[in-house]
Scaffold this motif. Structure first.
Motif, short mmCIF file in Angstrom:
data_model
loop_
_atom_site.label_atom_id
_atom_site.label_comp_id
_atom_site.label_asym_id
_atom_site.label_seq_id
_atom_site.Cartn_x
_atom_site.Cartn_y
_atom_site.Cartn_z
N THR A 102 0.83 -1.21 0.00
CA THR A 102 0.00 0.00 0.00
C THR A 102 0.86 1.26 0.00
O THR A 102 0.59 2.22 -0.73
CB THR A 102 -0.94 -0.01 1.22
OG1 THR A 102 -1.71 -1.20 1.22
CG2 THR A 102 -1.85 1.20 1.20
N LEU A 103 1.92 1.25 0.82
CA LEU A 103 2.80 2.42 0.89
C LEU A 103 3.52 2.66 -0.43
O LEU A 103 3.64 3.80 -0.90
CB LEU A 103 3.80 2.24 2.02
CG LEU A 103 3.27 2.39 3.44
CD1 LEU A 103 4.35 2.10 4.45
CD2 LEU A 103 2.72 3.80 3.66
N LEU A 104 4.02 1.61 -1.05
CA LEU A 104 4.72 1.78 -2.32
C LEU A 104 3.77 2.27 -3.40
O LEU A 104 4.16 3.06 -4.28
CB LEU A 104 5.36 0.46 -2.73
CG LEU A 104 6.56 0.01 -1.89
CD1 LEU A 104 7.06 -1.34 -2.37
CD2 LEU A 104 7.68 1.03 -1.94
N LYS A 105 2.52 1.81 -3.36
CA LYS A 105 1.54 2.28 -4.35
C LYS A 105 1.29 3.78 -4.20
O LYS A 105 1.25 4.52 -5.19
CB LYS A 105 0.24 1.49 -4.19
CG LYS A 105 -0.81 1.83 -5.23
CD LYS A 105 -2.06 0.97 -5.05
CE LYS A 105 -3.10 1.32 -6.10
NZ LYS A 105 -4.34 0.48 -5.94
N LYS A 106 1.13 4.25 -2.96
CA LYS A 106 0.94 5.68 -2.73
C LYS A 106 2.16 6.48 -3.15
O LYS A 106 2.05 7.59 -3.68
CB LYS A 106 0.63 5.92 -1.25
CG LYS A 106 -0.74 5.39 -0.81
CD LYS A 106 -0.97 5.71 0.66
CE LYS A 106 -2.34 5.21 1.11
NZ LYS A 106 -2.56 5.50 2.56
N LEU A 107 3.35 5.92 -2.88
CA LEU A 107 4.57 6.63 -3.23
C LEU A 107 4.71 6.80 -4.74
O LEU A 107 5.11 7.85 -5.23
CB LEU A 107 5.78 5.87 -2.67
CG LEU A 107 7.16 6.41 -3.06
CD1 LEU A 107 7.35 7.82 -2.51
CD2 LEU A 107 8.26 5.49 -2.55
N LEU A 108 4.36 5.77 -5.51
CA LEU A 108 4.46 5.86 -6.96
C LEU A 108 3.43 6.83 -7.53
O LEU A 108 3.67 7.45 -8.57
CB LEU A 108 4.28 4.47 -7.57
CG LEU A 108 5.38 3.45 -7.25
CD1 LEU A 108 5.03 2.08 -7.81
CD2 LEU A 108 6.72 3.92 -7.78
N GLU A 109 2.28 6.96 -6.86
CA GLU A 109 1.27 7.89 -7.33
C GLU A 109 1.68 9.35 -7.08
O GLU A 109 1.39 10.22 -7.89
CB GLU A 109 -0.07 7.61 -6.65
CG GLU A 109 -0.69 6.27 -7.07
CD GLU A 109 -1.94 5.97 -6.28
OE1 GLU A 109 -2.25 6.75 -5.34
OE2 GLU A 109 -2.63 4.96 -6.60
N ASP A 110 2.33 9.64 -5.98
CA ASP A 110 2.74 11.00 -5.64
C ASP A 110 4.16 10.97 -5.09
O ASP A 110 4.38 10.73 -3.91
CB ASP A 110 1.77 11.61 -4.62
CG ASP A 110 2.08 13.08 -4.34
OD1 ASP A 110 2.95 13.64 -5.05
OD2 ASP A 110 1.48 13.64 -3.41
N GLN A 111 5.13 11.23 -5.97
CA GLN A 111 6.54 11.16 -5.58
C GLN A 111 7.00 12.42 -4.85
O GLN A 111 8.13 12.47 -4.39
CB GLN A 111 7.42 10.92 -6.80
CG GLN A 111 7.12 9.60 -7.50
CD GLN A 111 8.09 9.33 -8.63
OE1 GLN A 111 9.06 10.06 -8.82
NE2 GLN A 111 7.81 8.28 -9.40
N ASN A 112 6.13 13.44 -4.76
CA ASN A 112 6.49 14.67 -4.04
C ASN A 112 5.99 14.67 -2.61
O ASN A 112 6.01 15.71 -1.94
CB ASN A 112 5.92 15.89 -4.77
CG ASN A 112 6.59 16.12 -6.11
OD1 ASN A 112 7.81 15.98 -6.24
ND2 ASN A 112 5.80 16.48 -7.13
N SER A 113 5.55 13.53 -2.12
CA SER A 113 5.07 13.43 -0.74
C SER A 113 6.10 12.66 0.09
O SER A 113 7.00 11.99 -0.44
CB SER A 113 3.72 12.71 -0.70
OG SER A 113 3.84 11.38 -1.20
#
Length: 779
Positions: free
Chosen positions: A471-482
Motif C-alpha cells: 500500500t505504501l509503495l503504491k501511494k509513493l508511486l502515485e505522488d513522488q512529491n510526498s
C-alpha cells in the motif's frame, strides 16, 4: 528355562479350560486371558493387540461367544476334549476364538462360521489403531502409559529430538536469511555520510558533536543537503532529473521531512523573588505541556500544529524523553535548490526557539542492488538546560520479498515454520488436556508455551508488514512529491527482529531438555536445581550490598561522571567494575576522599568475598551432584540407544560380530578367565555400554570375584542356548493366527516391533533365574 516354558504352557492350559467352561455355561465370555503367559501367547498370535482396546471394540460390536479352534495334528485335536489341556511340544492344542453372537444372545451355528457383522469389530479396531498412530505423531501416547519401558521412552525422546532439530534448522535459516553483512555496510556508509561529515571546511564539528542551535542550522545547510541530493557526477555531468541517488546507488524515496516539538511558555513555575528578572519559563518536555498554538508566520504546516493521528506518526524514545508523533513539520523538496530555500526561510523566521525540545529529520532510501530499504531518523534534543543532544537511527529492512531464488527458498522455509508451529500447538493442547494444571509445573512446558506465543506473534507481524508495504509503495508511486512514512514499518520491523532474536535464543536453550538425558550433560541442570535455594539466599545478601554502593555512587559522583549520571547507569557501571572495566581516575577526580574509599571497599567486598562465596556454592553443589550420579544405577541413555541400533544394523549386515562372540573372544584372549576391568575395557572398545557389561557380571559372576571363569562362561552359553530352544519351541507349538490382521513373524521381526507390541515382546522373552537372555543382554 525349559521348566519355565512348561509352566507357561500349563498356565495357558488352565486358562483355556476356564474359558471352555464359561462358554458351555452360556455366560458372557470374559476378556482375553488375564494371566501373563496367556496374554503373551495371545500377543504372539495377534501383533499390535491391546487388551483394553480389543475389549472395547468387542463390546461395541455386541455380545460375543467363545469358539474352540483346533490346531496341530488332527488326531491330537480329536482325542483331546475341551479342557483336557494342551499337547506337548510336538502335539496339538486348543484355543478360544471370540466370535460375535447373534441377536438376542443366540449362538452362531458352526464352529468356524464367520458372522455377517464380523467386519464391524475389525473396522472399529482399525479405526482405533489409526487414531492411536496419529496421536503418536505428537508423542503424547507415552505420557498416558506409566509402565513404559526405558527403551521405548528413549525412542520417543529421540524421535522428538530429531523433529525439534529440523524445526531449529528451519528457524535458523529464516532468521539468518533475513540479515546479511550488506546491512552493516549499508548503515556504515550512511552514518559516515550524515554523522561524520564536518559542518564546514573550517570546522571539525559534525552531527555527533553539535552543541548549539546555530550548529544545527549549519548542519542542515551543509552536510544534510550535500548528503541528500547527489545531482552531479564527479565529472560535473548531470544525473537524472528530479531524482537523487545517494552514493550513486541509493534512491531517495519521495521527499525528506523536518519536524519539531515544542512546550508552551509558562509550563513551569517561577519563584516570586525572580519574577521581575525572568519573564518566560519553558519546562522539560511532556505531552501535557506540548505547545499546539500557531506561531511565527502562522501559515503552512511548519507554523501550525498537526496531531499524531493526522501525521500517522508514533512516539519515539529519545535520550532525554519520549516524544509524541505530532508537531510542526515541513516537507522538503526533491531538488537541492528548493530545499535550501525552505531551510533558509525556517531559519530566518526563527522556527527553532526556546520552547523547542526536539527536532526530527526523517527520510527513506532504497538500494535495488541489495533489495534493501533504509529508514533514517536524525534526532536533535534541546533539553531545558540549554545546548542539545543528538541521536540517530539507521534501520535497513527488506520490505520487498520473493524476488530471487533464495527468497523463494525462504518462502518454503516460512511455510515449514508455520506447519511446525501448528504441530507444536496441537502437541501442547493434547498435553494440557492430559495433564491439566500439572502441565504448568514443568519449566520446559512453560518454555514451550512461550516459544509458541513468540512464534505466532512473529508470524502476525510478518504478515502485517508484507501487506502494508504494498500500500505504501503504491501511494509513493502515485505522488513522488510526498513524504513516504515508513516509520510504522520500521517500528514493526524492529519488534519483529527482537521477537525473532528472543525466539531463537529460547529455542536453543530448549536443547538442554534433550541433552539432560545424558548423565554428564544433566549435571548442569541438576546442579542449578539443587543450589537454587542457596543462590537465592546469597542473591538477597549480594544485592543489599550492591544497591547500597549504587546509591552511594549516584549521590556522590552522579553530577560529574557520565557513567554515574543515573541510578541505572550506576548499576551497570558497578557490574563493569566487578568484571575489571573501570576508570579509577574519574572517580578519584570527582571526590578525592570518598572516591578511593568507595572503589577499594566495593572491590574488596563484592569481588574478593561475595563473588567467591557464589562460586563456592556452585562448586560444592556440583561435587555433591557428581558424587550422587556416580552411585546411581546406570540407565540406558540416548547415546546407548543410538549405539544399540547401529550395532544391530551392523550385525544384520554381517559387518560386526554379536555380543556373545565378542565376549567369547575376550575370554579366549584372557585364557578362559577374565576380570571385570579387562572385559570392560575390551568390550567398550567394541562399542558396548557399561550397562551391558554390568548385566553380564550381575547374572553370571556367581562367586562375586569380579572375574568370569570358563565354567561361568559355559553356563552363560548354556542358558542362551536353552532360551533360544524355548523360544523356537513356543513358536512351533503356536498356530498360525486366524485373524485377518495377524501374520507370521520371525524372531527378528518380534524384536523390531517392540513399539507396536507395547512391551509384550520384552515380557515374553523371559530369562531364567540364573541367566540372562541375549535380548536382555542387548537391552
Amino acid at each position: 528355562m525349559a521348566g519355565s516354558g512348561g509352566c507357561r504352557r500349563g498356565r495357558e492350559q488352565l486358562e483355556l479350560e476356564r474359558l471352555g467352561e464359561a462358554a458351555r455355561a452360556g455366560s458372557c465370555p470374559p476378556s482375553p486371558p488375564l494371566s501373563a503367559c496367556s496374554r503373551q501367547a495371545w500377543s504372539r498370535d495377534n501383533p499390535g493387540f491391546e487388551p483394553e482396546e480389543e475389549g472395547a471394540a468387542a463390546a461395541a460390536a455386541g455380545p460375543v461367544l467363545e469358539m474352540d479352534v483346533e490346531w496341530g495334528s488332527p488326531a491330537a485335536g480329536a482325542s483331546s476334549p475341551l479342557g483336557s489341556g494342551a499337547a506337548g511340544p510336538g502335539g496339538g492344542g486348543r484355543r478360544q476364538r471370540r466370535v460375535p453372537a447373534g441377536r438376542g444372545g443366540t449362538e452362531v451355528p458352526g464352529r468356524h462360521q464367520v458372522p455377517p457383522d464380523g467386519a464391524a469389530p475389525h473396522r472399529a479396531a482399525w479405526a482405533k489403531r489409526l487414531a492411536r498412530r496419529l496421536r503418536g505423531l505428537w508423542g503424547t501416547r507415552l505420557m498416558e502409559e506409566s509402565n513404559t519401558s526405558r527403551e521405548r521412552y528413549l525412542k520417543s525422546v529421540l524421535r522428538e529430538l530429531v523433529t525439534y532439530m529440523v524445526f531449529l534448522v528451519v528457524l535458523c535459516v529464516l532468521t539468518y536469511g533475513t540479515v546479511s553483512s550488506s546491512m552493516y555496510y549499508y548503515t556504515r556508509v550512511l552514518s559516515q555520510l550524515f554523522l561524520e561529515t564536518p559542518v564546514s571546511k573550517m570546522e571539525k564539528t559534525d552531527f555527533k558533536t553539535l552543541s548549539t542551535m546555530d550548529d544545527f542550522w549549519k548542519f542542515t545547510e551543509g552536510p544534510l543537503l550535500d548528503g541528500l541530493y547527489w545531482e552531479m557526477w564527479y565529472n560535473n555531468k548531470t544525473m537524472a532529473e528530479n531524482k537523487s541517488f545517494i552514493y550513486y546507488e541509493n534512491l531517495l524515496l519521495g521527499v525528506p521531512r523536518i519536524r519539531q516539538l515544542k512546550v508552551r511558555n509558562g509550563s513551569c513555575s517561577i519563584p516570586e523573588d525572580l519574577k521581575d528578572e525572568i519573564k518566560d519559563c519553558y519546562d522539560v518536555y511532556s505531552v501535557a505541556d506540548e505547545d499546539t498554538a500557531p506561531f511565527g508566520l502562522r501559515n503552512g504546516t511548519a507554523w501550525t500544529y498537526t496531531n499524531e493521528k493526522d501525521l500517522n506518526g508514533s512516539s519515539h524514545w529519545g535520550l532525554i524523553a519520549t516524544y509524541s508523533g505530532a508537531g510542526y513539520y515541513q516537507d522538503l523538496s526533491r531538488n537541492r535548490e528548493m530545499t535550501a530555500v525552505q531551510i533558509a526561510s525556517l531559519k530566518k523566521n526563527l522556527w527553532l526557539d526556546r520552547g523547542t525540545r526536539a527536532a526530527f529529520i526523517d527520510f527513506s532510501i532504497y538500494n535495488a542492488n541489495i533489495n534493501l530499504f533504509c529508514i533514517v531518523r536524525l534526532l536533535v534534543e534541546f533539553p531545558a538546560t540549554g545546548g542539545l543532544v543528538t541521536s540517530w537511527q539507521f534501520q535497513p529492512v527488506r520490505l520487498i520479498h520473493y524476488i530471487s531464488t533464495f527468497d523463494f527458498f525462504l518462502a518454503a522455509c516460512e511455510m515449514a515454520f508455520c506447519l511446525f508451529v501448528l504441530y507444536y500447538m496441537v502437541e501442547e493442547i493434547l498435553e494440557i488436556r492430559i495433564h491439566r494444571l500439572h502441565y504448568f509445573r514443568s519449566l520446559w512446558n512453560c518454555l514451550d508455551i512461550l516459544i509458541i506465543v513468540l512464534s505466532v506473534a512473529a508470524i502476525g507481524i510478518s504478515i502485517y508488514r508484507t501487506s502494508t508495504v504494498d500500500t505504501l509503495l503504491k501511494k509513493l508511486l502515485e505522488d513522488q512529491n510526498s513524504f513516504p512514512n515508513f516509520e510504522p514499518l520500521a517500528y514493526w520491523q524492529m519488534q519483529f527482529n527482537n521477537i525473532a532474536a528472543v525466539t531463537v535464543f529460547f529455542v536453543w536453550i530448549k536443547l538442554f531438555k534433550f541433552v539432560n538425558f545424558n548423565r554428564t550433560m544433566s549435571q548442569l541442570s541438576t546442579t542449578m536445581s539443587r543450589c537454587v535455594k542457596d543462590v537465592v539466599g546469597f542473591a538477597i545478601m549480594f544485592f543489599i550490598i550492591f544497591l547500597a554502593y549504587a546509591q552511594l555512587a549516584y549521590l556522590v559522583f552522579g553530577t560529574q561522571i557520565d557513567d554515574f549520571s543515573t541510578f541505572q547507569d550506576c548499576i551497570f557501571t558497578q557490574f563493569r567494575i566487578i568484571l575489571g572495566d573501570f576508570n579509577f581516575t574519574e572517580v578519584e577526580e570527582a571526590n578525592r576522599i570518598l572516591g578511593p574509599i568507595y572503589f577499594t571497599t566495593f572491590v574488596f567486598f563484592m569481588f574478593f568475598i561475595l563473588l567467591n562465596m557464589f562460586l563456592a556454592i556452585i562448586n560444592d553443589t556440583y561435587s555433591e551432584v557428581k558424587s550422587d550420579m556416580a552411585q546411581q544405577k546406570a540407565e540406558m541413555e540416548l547415546s546407548d540407544l543410538i549405539r544399540k541400533g547401529y550395532n544391530k544394523a551392523m550385525i544384520k549386515l554381517k559387518l560386526k560380530k554379536t555380543a556373545v562372540d565378542d565376549i567369547s573372544e575376550s575370554l579366549r584372549q584372557g585364557g578362559g578367565k577374565l576380570n571385570f576391568d579387562e572385559l570392560r575395557q575390551d568390550l567398550k572398545g567394541k562399542g558396548h555400554t557399561d550397562a551391558e557389561i554390568e548385566a553380564i557380571f550381575t547374572k553370571y559372576d556367581q562367586d562375586g570375584d569380579q572375574e568370569l571363569t570358563e565354567h561361568e562362561h559355559q553356563q552363560m552359553r548354556d542358558d542362551l542356548e536353552k532360551e533360544r530352544e524355548d523360544l523356537d519351541l513356543d513358536r512351533s507349538s503356536l498356530p498360525r493366527p486366524l485373524s485377518s490382521r495377524s501374520f507370521p513373524r520371525s524372531l527378528d521381526d518380534s524384536e523390531e516391533d517392540e513399539d507396536e507390541d507395547s512391551g509384550h515382546s520384552s515380557r515374553r522373552r523371559g530369562s531364567s533365574s540364573s541367566g540372562v537372555s541375549y535380548e536382555e543382554f542387548q537391552v
